[in-house]
Design an enzyme around this catalytic site. Structure first.
Site, short mmCIF file in Angstrom:
data_model
loop_
_atom_site.label_atom_id
_atom_site.label_comp_id
_atom_site.label_asym_id
_atom_site.label_seq_id
_atom_site.Cartn_x
_atom_site.Cartn_y
_atom_site.Cartn_z
N HIS A 179 7.58 -0.53 1.55
CA HIS A 179 6.22 -0.19 1.95
C HIS A 179 5.19 -1.12 1.33
CE1 HIS A 179 8.23 3.32 3.61
NE2 HIS A 179 7.29 3.21 4.52
N ARG A 236 0.05 6.14 9.53
CA ARG A 236 0.84 6.58 8.36
C ARG A 236 -0.09 7.36 7.43
NH1 ARG A 236 3.38 1.09 8.83
NH2 ARG A 236 5.64 1.38 8.84
N ARG A 253 1.13 10.58 12.36
CA ARG A 253 2.40 11.04 11.80
C ARG A 253 2.12 11.95 10.62
NH1 ARG A 253 6.68 6.78 9.47
NH2 ARG A 253 5.19 6.64 7.76
N GLU A 285 14.86 7.97 12.80
CA GLU A 285 14.92 7.09 11.63
C GLU A 285 16.24 7.21 10.89
OE1 GLU A 285 10.87 6.51 9.64
OE2 GLU A 285 11.01 8.66 9.88
N ASN A 290 12.77 0.59 10.55
CA ASN A 290 12.87 0.25 9.12
C ASN A 290 13.84 1.19 8.42
OD1 ASN A 290 10.78 -1.41 9.83
ND2 ASN A 290 9.19 -0.06 8.99
N ASP A 291 13.63 2.47 8.66
CA ASP A 291 14.52 3.44 8.03
C ASP A 291 15.86 3.53 8.75
OD1 ASP A 291 13.34 4.49 5.68
OD2 ASP A 291 11.81 5.44 6.92
N ARG A 340 15.90 -0.30 1.54
CA ARG A 340 14.98 -1.30 2.09
C ARG A 340 14.04 -1.86 1.04
NH1 ARG A 340 11.18 2.67 5.82
NH2 ARG A 340 9.49 1.20 5.53
N CYS A 363 8.29 1.84 16.44
CA CYS A 363 7.16 1.59 15.55
C CYS A 363 7.57 0.97 14.23
CB CYS A 363 6.35 2.87 15.32
SG CYS A 363 7.30 4.15 14.48
C1 PEP Z 1 10.15 3.13 10.00
O1 PEP Z 1 10.90 3.68 9.19
O2 PEP Z 1 10.51 2.24 10.78
C2 PEP Z 1 8.73 3.53 10.04
C3 PEP Z 1 7.91 3.08 10.96
O3 PEP Z 1 8.29 4.36 9.05
P1 PEP Z 1 7.90 3.82 7.59
O4 PEP Z 1 8.01 2.32 7.61
O5 PEP Z 1 6.53 4.28 7.29
O6 PEP Z 1 8.95 4.45 6.74
MG MG Z 2 10.20 5.42 8.15
#
Ligand code: PEP
Ligand code: MG
Length: 600
Positions: A203, A310, A347, A450, A473-474, A484, A521
């Site tokens: 993040h 977010r 979200r 996710e 991402n997750d 990550r 996303c």
């Molecule tokens: C993701 O996990 O791809 C996502 C968009 O959420 P975040 O990056 O805020 O965990």
């Molecule tokens: Mg995520």
């Protein structure tokens, strides 16, 4: 001496500036710029803290029991001497005056300089005095924390930041920066960031990207090797950091900097061009935002809505006090109104993992609690464990729906029971609003895909939710079991992994078959290398950081989605899907023939 460091490129472009080291202190240190009018009061805070600590040390010394070893008193003498030494407090004052750092930041910057000098001392006894210096600084920081005007200052006013008197551009270097601290730098003067730790989709990296300035994370030793005021080049495309470059290298990078500015200007002309593929497919390019103020950048970039707000960033660093319903409502309403009738997907809070409520880096979390926070109480799990907080947030989001088109998105759903409990909480929140006579409309409710479990049971989730949004991402992190935020396994964090592509493709296909909206996303949506492949999978809604919209749009405009779809199977089942994608791009660029005639 010039040298290079290597890390992970997380935000594109070239930054050139003087190093500002942000110390990782044991005490929570806020870093912000002050304006001219605050210089005197910051110096006063420093002086008051110094006097308080001097008082503390003197009292300690006076009250030492008779039987205490003589060394203890001598040690307190050393601390008092360090406290009054001009190289500590005098030089700290100078950071406040010259650089306009707040007192805590100035003190930790000076500690950084002195600590290095101690490290280089030949004499072991003197070298060990570094620990004493750290203790004295820690006492000073704590005294400032306790002091009357020590409350944590929010980000400085934009004008204050801009008026900051330094002439050279600055780049920020730290071991790690908590995502919430990164937010504070949003309106700051830094032209680039480097951190020792962190992964490409941590993040911290995401927020760095949202600042749209070059950044390199996972540069291992950067904050130890680079010194205050060194000249640094950050190559955010290659993940290279060049310290004290030669004039020739500097000139080369200045040239590249100008080139990338020109390229950005060229791409920004696509702002108002609708995103339509060569074969006429309309594509929705949405923005990811962290704060309501980011909506302006989304509009500026030509986003046709917000695909991911977010909200957790509204919850961070508040000393345990969470934002109430009204405060949240104002924030959501501001974003919704700013987007002028375009959809805003809000979200629910995704606290946990590398986004703790308190200012804490993920490294501290890991080391202090010896846990893997990514597998713990985060996202919807946390919300469901805090029903009062959750209902407040749901009411605030629902109330914002009276001012525009709001969609509600639930992070990290893994169980159908979580889906049911969420829907029940929404129903209760609606009932409470109705009873209180507060306006809201019927919002669409979606689930983030996710975790592999959600992708694998998507048909069940699609029966419950109105839409889905794939958080790659997750999804990558949990599918490949790669943290990550951990730079030591960053080389294994692979968005091109066939298992990941398979889950993404399957989720898009199943959502479309069920007649439900689906978007991506995660960072994959903003990475032009994936645009054609996602279009081939049938994706028509992408949500990304505003700065990525024009590059992705350029790809969309040049893609024949039908031709790519015809090759989807071959790409996803290839040993090296990335290479297969590149190969197909090359072939299609030179062969304006029907897909059927293309080599498999
Ligand atoms: C993701 O996990 O791809 C996502 C968009 O959420 P975040 O990056 O805020 O965990
Ligand atoms: Mg995520």
């Amino acid at each position: 001496m010039s040298f290079q460091l290597f890390g992970l490129p997380v935000s594109r472009g070239v930054a050139i500036g003087r190093a500002v080291l942000v110390a990782s202190s044991r005490v929570d240190v806020a870093h912000y710029f002050i304006d001219d009018t605050q210089v005197e009061s910051e110096i006063t805070r420093l002086r008051v803290a110094r006097d308080a600590v001097a008082g503390e040390l003197t009292t300690l010394q006076r009250d030492l029991p008779h039987e205490a070893p003589a060394e203890l008193s001598a040690l307190l003498d050393v601390h008092l001497m360090l406290l009054h030494d001009d190289v500590l407090t005098g030089a700290t004052k100078q950071w406040i005056v010259d650089r306009h750092y707040n007192a805590e930041w100035a003190l930790s910057a000076q500690l950084e300089v002195l600590a290095r000098q101690f490290d280089e001392m030949e004499d072991e006894y003197l070298r060990e005095r570094k620990a004493d210096l750290e203790q004295v600084v820690e006492r000073l920081l704590r005294a400032m924390e306790r002091g009357p005007s020590s409350s944590f200052a929010p980000a400085p006013s934009p004008s204050g930041a801009r008026d900051f008197g330094g002439e050279d551009p600055l780049v920020l270097i730290a071991n790690d920066i908590a995502p919430a601290d990164m937010l504070q730098f949003k309106r700051s003067v830094f032209t680039g960031f480097i951190t020792d730790v962190g992964g490409k989709t941590s993040h911290t990296a995401i927020v760095a990207r949202s600042l749209d300035i070059p950044a390199v994370v996972g540069a291992r030793e950067a904050s130890r090797i680079i010194r205050q005021d060194d000249w640094v080049i950050i190559d955010g495309d290659a993940g290279i950091v060049i310290v004290n470059p030669s004039p020739i290298v500097l000139e080369e990078y200045r040239f590249r900097q100008r080139q990338s500015e020109l390229e950005r200007a060229r791409l920004s002309r696509l702002r108002h061009t609708p995103a339509v593929t060569l074969d006429g497919e309309r594509v929705e390019l949405l923005a990811n935002i962290e704060l309501p103020g980011d909506a302006a950048a989304a509009l500026e970039a030509g986003a046709v809505g917000v695909g991911l707000f977010r909200t957790e960033f509204l919850f961070m660093n508040r000393g345990g006090e969470l934002p109430g319903e009204d405060e949240q409502f104002e924030a959501y309403r501001a974003a919704v109104e700013a987007m002028n009738g375009m959809p805003v997907t809000i979200r629910t809070v995704d606290i946990g993992a590398d986004k703790p409520l308190e200012r804490m880096s993920v490294n501290e979390l890991r080391h202090e609690h010896a846990l893997n926070p990514a597998l713990g109480l985060r996202a919807i799990r946390w919300s469901l464990s805090e029903p009062g907080m959750f209902r407040q947030q749901l009411r605030a989001i629902l109330r914002a729906s009276a001012y525009g088109k709001v969609r509600l998105l639930v992070p990290m759903v893994a169980h159908i029971s979580e889906a049911r409990q969420t829907l029940e909480a929404v129903a209760r929140a609606k009932q409470q609003l109705s009873e209180a006579g507060k306006a809201f409309t019927d919002v669409a409710i979606g689930a983030m895909v996710e975790v592999p479990a959600a992708a694998l049971m998507l048909p069940s989730l699609l029966r419950v939710f109105d839409f889905v949004s794939i958080g790659t991402n997750d999804l990558i992190q949990y599918t490949l079991a790669i943290d990550r935020a951990d730079e030591t396994v960053a080389h294994l964090y692979d968005p091109w992994h066939p298992a990941v592509l398979g889950l993404v493709a399957q989720s898009i296909a199943q959502a479309r078959a069920a007649g439900k909206d689906v978007s991506v996303c995660g960072e994959m949506a903003g990475e032009p290398a994936f645009t054609e492949l996602l279009l081939a999978m049938g994706l028509r809604s992408f949500s990304m950081h505003p700065s990525q919209i024009s590059s992705v749009k350029q790809r969309v405009l040049r893609t024949d989605a039908r031709r790519w779809a015809a090759r989807l199977e071959a790409i996803v089942s290839a040993d090296d899907p990335q290479e297969a994608c590149l190969e197909l791009s090359r072939v299609l660029a030179h062969a304006p023939t029907p897909a059927a005639a293309l080599p498999a």
